[in-house]
Design a protein around this motif. Structure first.
Motif, short mmCIF file in Angstrom:
data_model
loop_
_atom_site.label_atom_id
_atom_site.label_comp_id
_atom_site.label_asym_id
_atom_site.label_seq_id
_atom_site.Cartn_x
_atom_site.Cartn_y
_atom_site.Cartn_z
N LEU A 263 23.51 -1.79 51.42
CA LEU A 263 24.36 -1.88 50.26
C LEU A 263 24.02 -0.39 50.83
O LEU A 263 23.07 -0.11 49.70
CB LEU A 263 24.90 -3.10 49.73
CG LEU A 263 24.69 -4.55 50.17
CD1 LEU A 263 25.24 -5.14 49.16
CD2 LEU A 263 26.50 -4.24 51.05
N VAL A 264 24.90 0.89 49.68
CA VAL A 264 24.45 1.73 49.12
C VAL A 264 25.44 2.24 47.94
O VAL A 264 26.72 2.16 48.25
CB VAL A 264 24.65 3.06 49.78
CG1 VAL A 264 24.41 4.35 49.01
CG2 VAL A 264 23.53 2.25 50.66
N GLU A 265 25.10 1.85 46.61
CA GLU A 265 26.24 2.34 45.36
C GLU A 265 26.39 3.94 44.98
O GLU A 265 24.94 4.66 45.50
CB GLU A 265 25.92 1.69 44.47
CG GLU A 265 25.38 -0.13 44.40
CD GLU A 265 23.94 -0.72 44.26
OE1 GLU A 265 24.08 -1.50 44.55
OE2 GLU A 265 23.04 0.75 45.52
N HIS A 266 27.81 4.69 45.03
CA HIS A 266 27.58 5.67 44.48
C HIS A 266 28.38 5.45 42.95
O HIS A 266 29.09 4.22 43.38
CB HIS A 266 27.85 6.20 45.75
CG HIS A 266 27.21 6.77 46.90
ND1 HIS A 266 26.54 7.27 46.69
CD2 HIS A 266 27.50 6.46 47.70
CE1 HIS A 266 25.43 7.35 48.07
NE2 HIS A 266 26.88 7.04 48.65
N GLY A 267 28.86 6.87 41.83
CA GLY A 267 29.69 6.49 41.55
C GLY A 267 28.95 6.82 40.21
O GLY A 267 30.18 6.79 38.54
N SER B 218 35.99 6.49 31.64
CA SER B 218 36.57 5.92 33.33
C SER B 218 35.05 6.75 34.00
O SER B 218 34.93 7.83 34.49
CB SER B 218 37.97 6.25 33.90
OG SER B 218 38.97 5.72 32.81
N LEU B 219 34.52 5.42 34.97
CA LEU B 219 34.27 6.35 36.71
C LEU B 219 34.35 4.96 37.25
O LEU B 219 35.21 4.13 37.26
CB LEU B 219 32.69 5.83 36.32
CG LEU B 219 31.97 6.70 34.85
CD1 LEU B 219 30.65 5.91 35.09
CD2 LEU B 219 32.12 7.77 35.78
N ARG B 220 34.51 5.33 38.25
CA ARG B 220 34.78 4.81 39.76
C ARG B 220 33.43 4.32 40.64
O ARG B 220 33.10 5.47 41.06
CB ARG B 220 36.06 5.03 40.45
CG ARG B 220 36.50 4.27 41.50
CD ARG B 220 37.26 4.85 42.29
NE ARG B 220 37.96 4.51 43.50
CZ ARG B 220 38.31 4.62 44.74
NH1 ARG B 220 38.11 6.43 44.87
NH2 ARG B 220 39.65 3.75 45.06
N LEU B 221 32.65 3.44 40.67
CA LEU B 221 31.76 3.17 41.34
C LEU B 221 32.25 3.00 43.00
O LEU B 221 33.16 1.96 43.13
CB LEU B 221 31.05 1.73 40.53
CG LEU B 221 30.72 1.78 39.88
CD1 LEU B 221 29.05 1.17 39.11
CD2 LEU B 221 29.68 3.67 39.06
N SER B 222 31.20 2.54 43.65
CA SER B 222 31.78 2.56 45.51
C SER B 222 31.10 1.69 45.69
O SER B 222 29.21 2.19 45.39
CB SER B 222 32.38 3.64 45.59
OG SER B 222 31.58 4.96 46.10
N CYS B 223 30.57 0.94 46.98
CA CYS B 223 29.83 0.53 47.71
C CYS B 223 30.14 0.07 49.20
O CYS B 223 31.12 0.17 49.66
CB CYS B 223 29.30 -1.05 47.24
SG CYS B 223 28.28 -1.40 47.70
#
Length: 124
Positions: free
Chosen positions: A4-8, A17-22
């Motif tokens: 799993l690799v998160e970004h954002g 606001s922020l949007r995280l992705s995995c």
């Protein structure tokens, strides 16, 4: 095995606001539930949100309900966390996680695979 690799993550002013992705790899992504957790300094992992394998059901901590939205795109092997109306108390390292058995849980101890985390800092 699941990777799993998160970004954002990033620095944002309160109310922003922020949007995280995995991004997931290593196993059939669409076969298991996913969760987001966060950890503030000197605190335990805190449940934030979770989503079933199909995306048909979502669950949220009371502290983020109405402000955060979890979603997933199984065609892209990615789960998202849209965070709106951010507050300074949302400041933490955010992690996505997956359980070995694919079921949905709210306890961090039930999750077997974790990303490296992404820092979210909200300033007032």
């Amino acid at each position: 095995q699941v990777q799993l690799v998160e970004h954002g993550g990033g620095l944002v002013q309160a109310g922003g606001s922020l949007r995280l992705s995995c991004a997931a790899s290593g196993r059939t992504f669409s076969s298991y539930a996913m969760g987001w957790f966060r950890q503030a300094p000197r605190k335990e992992h805190e449940f934030v949100a979770a989503i079933t394998w199909s995306g048909g059901s979502t669950y949220y901590a009371d502290s983020v309900k109405g402000r955060f939205t979890i979603s997933r795109d199984n065609t892209k092997n990615t789960v998202y966390l849209q965070m709106n109306s951010l507050k300074p108390e949302d400041t933490a390292i955010y992690y996505c996680a997956a359980p070995e058995d694919g079921e949905i849980y709210f306890e961090s101890t039930k999750y077997d695979y974790w990303g490296q985390g992404t820092q979210v800092t909200v300033f007032s």
